[in-house]
Design an enzyme around this catalytic site. Structure first.
Site, mmCIF file in Angstrom:
data_model
loop_
_atom_site.group_PDB
_atom_site.id
_atom_site.type_symbol
_atom_site.label_atom_id
_atom_site.label_comp_id
_atom_site.label_asym_id
_atom_site.label_seq_id
_atom_site.Cartn_x
_atom_site.Cartn_y
_atom_site.Cartn_z
ATOM 1 N N HIS A 228 -0.629 10.675 -1.302
ATOM 2 C CA HIS A 228 0.621 11.664 -1.019
ATOM 3 C C HIS A 228 1.707 10.777 -0.058
ATOM 4 C CE1 HIS A 228 -1.920 12.507 2.673
ATOM 5 N NE2 HIS A 228 -0.827 12.678 3.194
ATOM 6 N N ASP A 261 -6.954 10.893 -3.481
ATOM 7 C CA ASP A 261 -5.573 10.857 -2.660
ATOM 8 C C ASP A 261 -5.874 9.213 -2.083
ATOM 9 O OD1 ASP A 261 -3.469 11.403 -1.196
ATOM 10 O OD2 ASP A 261 -4.587 12.273 0.494
ATOM 11 N N SER A 343 -1.148 9.491 7.945
ATOM 12 C CA SER A 343 -1.828 9.301 6.455
ATOM 13 C C SER A 343 -1.898 8.080 6.168
ATOM 14 C CB SER A 343 -0.791 10.265 5.548
ATOM 15 O OG SER A 343 -0.951 11.701 5.793
#
Length: 500
Positions: A228, A261, A343
């Site tokens: 993402h 992910d 992230s």
């Protein structure tokens, strides 16, 4: 447990990616009731049952203000000149002098801090204003300190020249010349890891994008991060990776796995001497082990935070709130502070080895991008590095992810104590592939899977996250209920290449 990429509430998880899902609305106007273990996000109170807390994937951080820029605060005072104090009662600070003299100024309680200078009338000197314009406040304070220091030094010199007593300088005894930190300290581990961590800038063709984190996977220039983080730039966008020394490199996507992910980038012109971060064994991590998270929260590159492993095997279904399909992981939970921009960054153990990839957080607020991004409340989730390594190797070799499957469609809305195989929405042969692992083991639509690999299953997302910790070809024990009667069988996992 459901999660979101930091910033928005997670949509209802899709049907199990391993087989065609049962039809379900994916709109966000009215989310259906979550499955057991799949909580509704942002509901406070009542307190949700254990294992049903809402979480959010960590989205790329929005672009921060220019470096050194602070909110307007009006004209700054002249160099060396302290700003005039506000009148008593202005903006609520400073307060009027206490009616009872402060301790150290005639006795009593409620006075200023010990050693605080007093004004001519005996009241404590006014305090600086609040947090607004933090950077500007720090700069002004530094200038004032410099001005005062110069004035005092000049005054002391004049007194010395005029026959005064002069000043006495007192220094601490036995001050070490060099402050050395142990290699195993947090500072030592951070110093060793930071040169191998990069801040990723991703921009789509329309100019939108954000900031995330990644780390050096090998000496060939491969960078491991979250899908993402780079998804917006995967088709015609631009990617840049900046190291802790400020050097910036163009990068490109080698492969990405939406379901896991996980994504792998490659520096187009990798520098010599790249130092990959050592990988630990996430299966051997224990609750209570120390953790170190490195990333770029809200664009603040090279940020280091610490905590512990709060839990293991936490089932997490995470989404970015855009209506796209969710990702699933059996996550490591940590209380190390993780925020938007973390992230894809590494979660290290107490030896400096990577045990996970920071991917999601639970948020106490709505976390919508329109109302501001969510922040850390001490509940962060990382993809175990053992799983991430397997995915990365597949992406580097083929550019595509490979998923282990049992070839059933799971009803994610079922209220059963387990993962219920869908009974409606498609033909029975599509709900349970007769030639797939579960079909060959005798499972049928309506069966409820309660254990997988010896671990309890409480929902569809939990089952998916458990399956994806294995590899295609692994044989796993599975227990299911039919008519209330438990049956245990051995299943050899199949495979599916690519994301649907």
């Amino acid at each position: 447990m459901s999660t979101e990429n930091e910033g928005t509430a997670a949509p209802t998880p899709p049907a199990a990616p391993s087989v065609p899902p049962a039809p379900a609305s994916e709109t966000q106007d009215a989310a259906p009731a979550p499955a057991v273990g799949e909580p509704v996000t942002q509901q406070l109170p009542p307190t949700p049952a254990p294992g049903t807390e809402p979480t959010q994937q960590i989205p790329p951080a929005q672009a921060p203000p220019a470096y050194g820029q602070a909110p307007a605060q009006g004209p700054a005072p002249a160099y060396g000149q302290a700003p005039a104090p506000a009148a008593h009662g202005a903006e609520g600070w400073p307060p009027p002098p206490p009616t009872v003299p402060g301790y150290g100024a005639g006795g009593g309680h409620g006075g200023g801090a010990w050693g605080a200078p007093l004004t001519a009338d005996g009241a404590p000197a006014p305090k600086p204003k609040g947090r607004g314009g933090l950077v500007a406040g720090v700069l002004v304070a530094a200038l004032l300190a410099g001005g005062i220091g110069g004035s005092v030094g000049y005054w002391a010199a004049e007194r010395s020249n005029n026959g005064g007593t002069g000043s006495t300088t007192i220094s601490a005894a036995n001050t070490p010349k060099d402050l050395k930190r142990e290699a195993g300290s947090i500072a030592g581990l951070a110093a060793g890891a930071l040169p191998s961590v990069v801040t990723i800038e991703a921009s789509a063709g329309d100019g939108e994008g954000g900031t995330g984190t990644g780390f050096v996977y090998d000496q060939q220039g491969h960078i491991l991060t979250n899908n993402h983080v780079v998804a917006s730039a995967a088709n015609g966008g631009k990617l840049f990776a900046t190291f802790s020394d400020g050097k910036r490199y163009d990068a490109e996507v080698v492969g990405r796995a939406q379901g896991y992910d996980v994504a792998v980038l490659k520096l187009k012109t990798p520098p010599a001497g790249l130092k990959p971060l050592p990988l630990g064994d996430s299966d051997k991590v224990a609750v209570g082990d120390s953790t170190i998270a490195i990333g770029a929260p809200f664009g603040l590159s090279n940020t280091v935070t610490t905590g512990i492993v709060s839990a293991k095997n936490r089932p997490v279904a995470s989404g970015d709130g855009s209506g796209s399909k969710n990702s699933y992981m059996s996550a490591l939970q940590t209380d190390a502070s993780i925020n938007p921009g973390n992230s894809g960054g590494p979660l290290l153990d107490g030896r400096g080895a990577v045990i996970g990839i920071n991917s999601a957080i639970q948020s106490a607020g709505n976390g919508g991008f329109g109302g501001g991004q969510a922040g850390s409340i001490g509940l962060g989730f990382a993809i175990p590095v053992n799983q991430a390594k397997n995915v990365a190797e597949s992406l580097i070799k083929t550019g595509k992810p490979v998923y282990p499957v049992i070839s059933v469609s799971v009803d994610l809305q079922a209220k059963s104590e387990g993962a219920k195989i869908s009974e409606q929405g498609a033909a029975a042969s599509e709900l349970v592939d007769p030639n797939g692992p579960a079909g060959k083991a005798g499972l049928k639509p309506g069966d409820v899977i309660t254990e997988f690999g010896g671990k309890p299953v409480d929902s569809g997302p939990t089952l998916i996250s458990m399956i994806w910790t294995y590899k295609p070809g692994d044989t796993v024990k599975l227990t299911y209920l039919r008519g209330g009667k438990p049956t245990t069988v051995d299943i050899t996992l199949g495979s599916r290449v690519g994301d649907k």
